[in-house]
Design a protein around this motif. Sequence first.
Motif, PDB file in Angstrom:
ATOM      1  N   ASP A  93     -12.110  86.729  29.406  1.00 45.39           N
ATOM      2  CA  ASP A  93     -12.911  86.018  30.519  1.00 45.39           C
ATOM      3  C   ASP A  93     -14.171  87.120  30.100  1.00 45.39           C
ATOM      4  O   ASP A  93     -14.433  88.127  29.862  1.00 45.39           O
ATOM      5  CB  ASP A  93     -12.245  86.622  32.094  1.00 45.39           C
ATOM      6  CG  ASP A  93     -13.211  85.887  32.867  1.00 45.39           C
ATOM      7  OD1 ASP A  93     -12.503  84.711  33.470  1.00 45.39           O
ATOM      8  OD2 ASP A  93     -14.239  86.089  33.213  1.00 45.39           O
ATOM      9  N   LYS A  94     -15.401  86.299  30.705  1.00 42.68           N
ATOM     10  CA  LYS A  94     -16.643  86.947  30.285  1.00 42.68           C
ATOM     11  C   LYS A  94     -16.784  88.417  30.775  1.00 42.68           C
ATOM     12  O   LYS A  94     -17.626  88.881  30.473  1.00 42.68           O
ATOM     13  CB  LYS A  94     -17.836  85.790  30.685  1.00 42.68           C
ATOM     14  CG  LYS A  94     -17.896  85.307  32.162  1.00 42.68           C
ATOM     15  CD  LYS A  94     -19.022  84.367  32.264  1.00 42.68           C
ATOM     16  CE  LYS A  94     -19.299  83.984  33.708  1.00 42.68           C
ATOM     17  NZ  LYS A  94     -18.054  83.315  34.201  1.00 42.68           N
ATOM     18  N   ASP A  95     -16.178  88.328  32.054  1.00 45.19           N
ATOM     19  CA  ASP A  95     -16.652  89.784  32.836  1.00 45.19           C
ATOM     20  C   ASP A  95     -15.042  90.719  32.736  1.00 45.19           C
ATOM     21  O   ASP A  95     -14.086  90.128  33.458  1.00 45.19           O
ATOM     22  CB  ASP A  95     -16.858  89.379  34.146  1.00 45.19           C
ATOM     23  CG  ASP A  95     -17.192  90.909  34.974  1.00 45.19           C
ATOM     24  OD1 ASP A  95     -16.522  91.790  34.575  1.00 45.19           O
ATOM     25  OD2 ASP A  95     -18.038  90.490  36.042  1.00 45.19           O
ATOM     26  N   SER A 105     -12.247  89.689  23.279  1.00 46.40           N
ATOM     27  CA  SER A 105     -12.990  89.137  22.199  1.00 46.40           C
ATOM     28  C   SER A 105     -12.169  87.966  21.719  1.00 46.40           C
ATOM     29  O   SER A 105     -10.926  88.013  21.893  1.00 46.40           O
ATOM     30  CB  SER A 105     -13.664  89.723  21.021  1.00 46.40           C
ATOM     31  OG  SER A 105     -12.739  90.155  20.192  1.00 46.40           O
ATOM     32  N   ASP A 129     -18.910  74.391  30.264  1.00 45.19           N
ATOM     33  CA  ASP A 129     -18.942  75.540  29.758  1.00 45.19           C
ATOM     34  C   ASP A 129     -17.971  75.440  28.406  1.00 45.19           C
ATOM     35  O   ASP A 129     -17.669  76.198  27.634  1.00 45.19           O
ATOM     36  CB  ASP A 129     -18.366  76.786  30.333  1.00 45.19           C
ATOM     37  CG  ASP A 129     -19.126  77.105  31.408  1.00 45.19           C
ATOM     38  OD1 ASP A 129     -20.612  76.770  31.233  1.00 45.19           O
ATOM     39  OD2 ASP A 129     -18.664  77.552  32.507  1.00 45.19           O
ATOM     40  N   GLN A 169     -17.890  77.405  23.904  1.00 43.01           N
ATOM     41  CA  GLN A 169     -16.467  77.998  23.823  1.00 43.01           C
ATOM     42  C   GLN A 169     -15.933  77.581  22.458  1.00 43.01           C
ATOM     43  O   GLN A 169     -15.348  78.534  21.627  1.00 43.01           O
ATOM     44  CB  GLN A 169     -15.590  78.141  24.858  1.00 43.01           C
ATOM     45  CG  GLN A 169     -14.506  78.929  24.640  1.00 43.01           C
ATOM     46  CD  GLN A 169     -14.932  80.417  24.527  1.00 43.01           C
ATOM     47  OE1 GLN A 169     -15.235  80.868  25.450  1.00 43.01           O
ATOM     48  NE2 GLN A 169     -14.448  81.173  23.244  1.00 43.01           N
ATOM     49  N   THR A 221     -17.918  78.670  19.549  1.00 43.27           N
ATOM     50  CA  THR A 221     -17.437  80.159  19.396  1.00 43.27           C
ATOM     51  C   THR A 221     -16.118  79.952  18.436  1.00 43.27           C
ATOM     52  O   THR A 221     -16.055  80.781  17.300  1.00 43.27           O
ATOM     53  CB  THR A 221     -17.292  81.022  20.632  1.00 43.27           C
ATOM     54  OG1 THR A 221     -18.416  81.028  21.222  1.00 43.27           O
ATOM     55  CG2 THR A 221     -16.770  82.529  20.317  1.00 43.27           C
TER      56      THR A 221
END
Lengths: 279, 279
Positions: B35-37, B55, B74, B78, B81
């Motif tokens: 998760d991003k956080d 990551s 979003d 992703q 990436t």
Amino acid sequence: MNFTDPKIGIIGYGKVGSALGTSWSSAGIEVWALDKDILKLKQKIDNRPIGICSSAEELLDLCSVIFLCLREEDLSAQVDTLEKLNAHNIILAHTAGSLSTDIFSSLKTSCQTAVFHPYRSFTGLTTEPGILENSFIGIVADSKIFPVLAELVKKLKATPVKLDASNLPLYHASATILAGGTVCLIDSAEKFLKEAGFPEQYIPELVTSFVLQIIENIEKQGAREALSGPWKRRAIQVIQKHIDVINEKFPQTINLYLSLAQQVMDTEDEDFTDILDIP
Amino acid sequence: MNFTDPKIGIIGYGKVGSALGTSWSSAGIEVWALDKDILKLKQKIDNRPIGICSSAEELLDLCSVIFLCLREEDLSAQVDTLEKLNAHNIILAHTAGSLSTDIFSSLKTSCQTAVFHPYRSFTGLTTEPGILENSFIGIVADSKIFPVLAELVKKLKATPVKLDASNLPLYHASATILAGGTVCLIDSAEKFLKEAGFPEQYIPELVTSFVLQIIENIEKQGAREALSGPWKRRAIQVIQKHIDVINEKFPQTINLYLSLAQQVMDTEDEDFTDILDIP
């Protein structure tokens, strides 16, 4: 006239009349019924201990609390008949939730009049008691006769709620929007899923269990907090996809989709008034 | 790559991601989350045996089936990436029910791609397993990987349903109209009842128990047959009363009332197109 243990008369033994008659009779109250078709009435009552009247005159002789369980459009004619028979000193209630006691016109001086509206959806004749248990019954009546009707509601194991006549249309509209609306949402969703190739044998279960989840969420969190999905997220691209496919496959449902989305998003934001395009 | 007992990666540990992660992990499947956080992620996972990745690279090393549980907007970033990281020979699924696998663009050649959409309304983070039991999960996948995903659905005690990508928008619209629609109906009815002076402490129980009755009727009789009330009876005078009072008190809800009534009455009858006055 004695209202302590009243004998109850029911005029119109259809969906509402049979629900009330069956429930009160099984609670040990003396119930008499009158219907325009006496042969059908006998069949409907079956073996229940409910008396059958062959005329309004007979019913007036026997009963001190009479419920008119008729369609709105049939009430006036019945009130005229009761007036000609010189009905007096009784409680007269109708079960049409959108109408006040004004429908009783001149009988309002000789009788006690009331509205008695079960907040309940009936889809057929009731032959077993219990259908009204735990329901709410909206009552318009003055403080003299409200206790009599409230007592009768308690015999149904339901909750009496005193209402003001001026508020009836909005009260009644809430029931209509919920009952008709739920049917309409489920019917539309089932059509969408069928057209989308979702296996037909799963559709009824999918749809009803999904709505039950939503209701559970609403019970826990309240209606506005239970909202999720693209309307809540204001996901314009998703909403546009929905609008495109509904316009293509179910154009008769597009007004419904747009008015729901508009209501939920409840916004003045131009991004949304543009996409929703509601006049 | 082995898909028999796959390790599962979850990117985006929000409402959908936590529901899947919690349920699979409690079913004994190895689950890794990203998760991003990362600090919030640790709190969200709490004491569950779910691995935390720092990551996407790490997640790719560990997992052979990866679920992108992200908002529609979003997803592209992703996917970019994962493409840069040279993701290959894995199953990549997203959980956005209105989007096809086209969102995976160039990864479609190096990976197996799928849509994996639980037909379920989530209102918050899931910390207990079981939320997906008995639900249906719509899957778009080719016949090679559908069995892998269907097997994972069964671990959730849910039912996998194979869908065609072209049907997704209509399938997804059905869920939106049901979830958003139910919330909207109940919210509107609660407002009407409050304004009508119905005792506030009774309103939530009245409204939800009433809708539950409607659903019970629908389960017994089907949606169209369960319909009752003034729309079914085509009681014009009652409907006009509703329209008048809604126009006066809740003008923002009139479009909803009219489009529901129009949909239910589903008629070309001029009496009704006049009164409903829908363009």
